[in-house]
Design an enzyme around this catalytic site. Structure first.
Site, PDB file in Angstrom:
ATOM      1  N   GLU A   1     -20.326  31.900  19.345  1.00 49.29           N
ATOM      2  CA  GLU A   1     -19.569  30.781  18.766  1.00 49.29           C
ATOM      3  C   GLU A   1     -18.390  31.331  17.983  1.00 49.29           C
ATOM      4  O   GLU A   1     -18.441  32.444  17.468  1.00 49.29           O
ATOM      5  CB  GLU A   1     -20.464  29.998  17.789  1.00 49.29           C
ATOM      6  CG  GLU A   1     -21.019  28.699  18.351  1.00 49.29           C
ATOM      7  CD  GLU A   1     -19.962  27.608  18.488  1.00 49.29           C
ATOM      8  OE1 GLU A   1     -18.756  27.920  18.505  1.00 49.29           O
ATOM      9  OE2 GLU A   1     -20.351  26.432  18.580  1.00 49.29           O
ATOM     10  N   ASP A   2     -17.346  30.530  17.858  1.00 47.36           N
ATOM     11  CA  ASP A   2     -16.253  30.969  16.980  1.00 47.36           C
ATOM     12  C   ASP A   2     -16.581  30.639  15.525  1.00 47.36           C
ATOM     13  O   ASP A   2     -16.512  31.505  14.661  1.00 47.36           O
ATOM     14  CB  ASP A   2     -14.900  30.377  17.424  1.00 47.36           C
ATOM     15  CG  ASP A   2     -14.906  28.853  17.472  1.00 47.36           C
ATOM     16  OD1 ASP A   2     -15.994  28.248  17.494  1.00 47.36           O
ATOM     17  OD2 ASP A   2     -13.819  28.256  17.487  1.00 47.36           O
TER      18      ASP A   2
ATOM     19  N   ASP B   1     -20.062  25.717  11.164  1.00 48.50           N
ATOM     20  CA  ASP B   1     -19.667  25.037   9.929  1.00 48.50           C
ATOM     21  C   ASP B   1     -20.857  24.185   9.462  1.00 48.50           C
ATOM     22  O   ASP B   1     -21.749  24.687   8.777  1.00 48.50           O
ATOM     23  CB  ASP B   1     -18.412  24.214  10.230  1.00 48.50           C
ATOM     24  CG  ASP B   1     -17.811  23.558   9.017  1.00 48.50           C
ATOM     25  OD1 ASP B   1     -18.249  23.832   7.907  1.00 48.50           O
ATOM     26  OD2 ASP B   1     -16.872  22.731   9.182  1.00 48.50           O
TER      27      ASP B   1
ATOM     28  N   PHE C   1      -9.474  26.452   6.352  1.00 52.44           N
ATOM     29  CA  PHE C   1      -9.126  26.049   7.720  1.00 52.44           C
ATOM     30  C   PHE C   1      -8.450  27.217   8.415  1.00 52.44           C
ATOM     31  O   PHE C   1      -7.326  27.586   8.092  1.00 52.44           O
ATOM     32  CB  PHE C   1      -8.212  24.815   7.711  1.00 52.44           C
ATOM     33  CG  PHE C   1      -8.214  24.130   9.046  1.00 52.44           C
ATOM     34  CD1 PHE C   1      -8.950  22.972   9.249  1.00 52.44           C
ATOM     35  CD2 PHE C   1      -7.537  24.681  10.126  1.00 52.44           C
ATOM     36  CE1 PHE C   1      -9.000  22.367  10.507  1.00 52.44           C
ATOM     37  CE2 PHE C   1      -7.579  24.091  11.389  1.00 52.44           C
ATOM     38  CZ  PHE C   1      -8.319  22.925  11.571  1.00 52.44           C
TER      39      PHE C   1
ATOM     40  N   ARG D   1      -4.099  29.198  19.014  1.00 46.95           N
ATOM     41  CA  ARG D   1      -5.229  29.967  19.558  1.00 46.95           C
ATOM     42  C   ARG D   1      -4.807  31.378  19.972  1.00 46.95           C
ATOM     43  O   ARG D   1      -5.606  32.307  19.955  1.00 46.95           O
ATOM     44  CB  ARG D   1      -5.809  29.274  20.797  1.00 46.95           C
ATOM     45  CG  ARG D   1      -6.530  27.968  20.516  1.00 46.95           C
ATOM     46  CD  ARG D   1      -7.354  27.557  21.731  1.00 46.95           C
ATOM     47  NE  ARG D   1      -7.732  26.162  21.722  1.00 46.95           N
ATOM     48  CZ  ARG D   1      -8.818  25.665  21.123  1.00 46.95           C
ATOM     49  NH1 ARG D   1      -9.633  26.463  20.465  1.00 46.95           N
ATOM     50  NH2 ARG D   1      -9.089  24.375  21.184  1.00 46.95           N
TER      51      ARG D   1
HETATM   52  C1  PRP Z   1     -15.664  24.017  16.557  1.00 50.39           C
HETATM   53  C2  PRP Z   1     -16.421  25.323  16.788  1.00 50.39           C
HETATM   54  C3  PRP Z   1     -17.854  24.937  16.859  1.00 50.39           C
HETATM   55  C4  PRP Z   1     -17.912  23.705  15.990  1.00 50.39           C
HETATM   56  C5  PRP Z   1     -18.502  24.049  14.665  1.00 50.39           C
HETATM   57  O1  PRP Z   1     -15.356  23.467  17.795  1.00 50.39           O
HETATM   58  O2  PRP Z   1     -16.014  25.950  17.986  1.00 50.39           O
HETATM   59  O3  PRP Z   1     -18.254  24.665  18.183  1.00 50.39           O
HETATM   60  O4  PRP Z   1     -16.572  23.209  15.823  1.00 50.39           O
HETATM   61  O5  PRP Z   1     -18.626  22.929  13.841  1.00 50.39           O
HETATM   62  P1  PRP Z   1     -20.031  22.399  13.301  1.00 50.39           P
HETATM   63  O6  PRP Z   1     -20.845  23.594  12.864  1.00 50.39           O
HETATM   64  O7  PRP Z   1     -19.639  21.542  12.129  1.00 50.39           O
HETATM   65  O8  PRP Z   1     -20.694  21.630  14.394  1.00 50.39           O
HETATM   66  P2  PRP Z   1     -14.047  22.556  18.043  1.00 50.39           P
HETATM   67  O9  PRP Z   1     -14.426  21.124  18.009  1.00 50.39           O
HETATM   68  O10 PRP Z   1     -12.949  22.992  17.123  1.00 50.39           O
HETATM   69  O11 PRP Z   1     -13.692  22.885  19.565  1.00 50.39           O
HETATM   70  P3  PRP Z   1     -12.953  24.147  20.205  1.00 50.39           P
HETATM   71  O12 PRP Z   1     -13.944  25.304  20.148  1.00 50.39           O
HETATM   72  O13 PRP Z   1     -12.671  23.706  21.599  1.00 50.39           O
HETATM   73  O14 PRP Z   1     -11.711  24.425  19.394  1.00 50.39           O
END
Ligand code: PRP
Length: 170
Positions: A94-95, A98, A146, A159
């Site tokens: 995962e990136d 949160d 952020f 990105r």
């Molecule tokens: C981000 C990130 C995780 C998620 C984390 O995805 O990649 O999948 O949010 O948030 P959480 O722990 O509150 O669930 P994003 O919606 O930004 O999509 P992306 O990876 O396509 O940018």
């Protein structure tokens, strides 16, 4: 919006190497690496090159219903894996973790699909807003704010930046 450099490409590279070494030691028999699109595409690409055990790579993508996933917690799959997970040892990449909502959903999905074990590697572990009890086996950096760059976006921008920046309202 101003952006401030918070994690340089050199720091990222060092940390990715360390993570790759640790993952290789702990998973000598090989792994299925699952990157979560889109945010983890660059991290996954770097991480697999730092892991020395045999591996396969696949990607999954989740999307939210409505505009605010964090508060709704409603997640749907927009691209599923193409690999049969039965009996596989998975490393989920995962990136950002949160609130943990996405990760909790993904872990349940991978176990439903028959994975025998799932370990988690997150580039950024943000703990302040965590709502789900999820365990992260490997993390790159613990940071709030952020963040953009190195795969992370703001409205699909930034990105491609090689370093990680914090966006600040100016
Ligand atoms: C981000 C990130 C995780 C998620 C984390 O995805 O990649 O999948 O949010 O948030 P959480 O722990 O509150 O669930 P994003 O919606 O930004 O999509 P992306 O990876 O396509 O940018």
């Amino acid at each position: 919006m101003e952006k401030e450099l918070v994690i340089s490409r050199a720091e990222i590279a060092r940390r990715v190497d360390e993570l790759g070494r640790r993952i290789s030691e702990r998973s000598p028999d090989g792994l299925l690496v699952v990157g979560v699109l889109k945010g983890a595409f660059i991290f996954t690409g770097d991480l697999v090159r730092a892991i020395s055990t045999p591996l396969e790579v696949d990607f999954i993508r989740v999307a939210s219903y409505g505009s605010d996933r964090c508060s709704s917690g409603r997640i749907r799959l927009s691209k599923d894996l193409e690999t049969d997970l039965a009996g596989r040892e998975v490393l989920l990449v995962e990136d950002i973790v949160d609130t943990g909502t996405t990760l909790a959903w993904l872990l349940a999905h991978l176990h439903d699909r028959g994975a025998c074990s799932v370990k988690v590697c997150a580039l950024i572990d943000k703990r302040r807003r965590r709502r789900e009890k999820v365990s992260i086996d490997y993390y790159g950096f613990r940071r709030e704010g952020f963040l953009v760059g190195y795969g992370l976006d703001y409205n699909e921008r930034y990105r491609e930046l090689p370093d990680i920046f914090e966006l600040k309202a100016s």
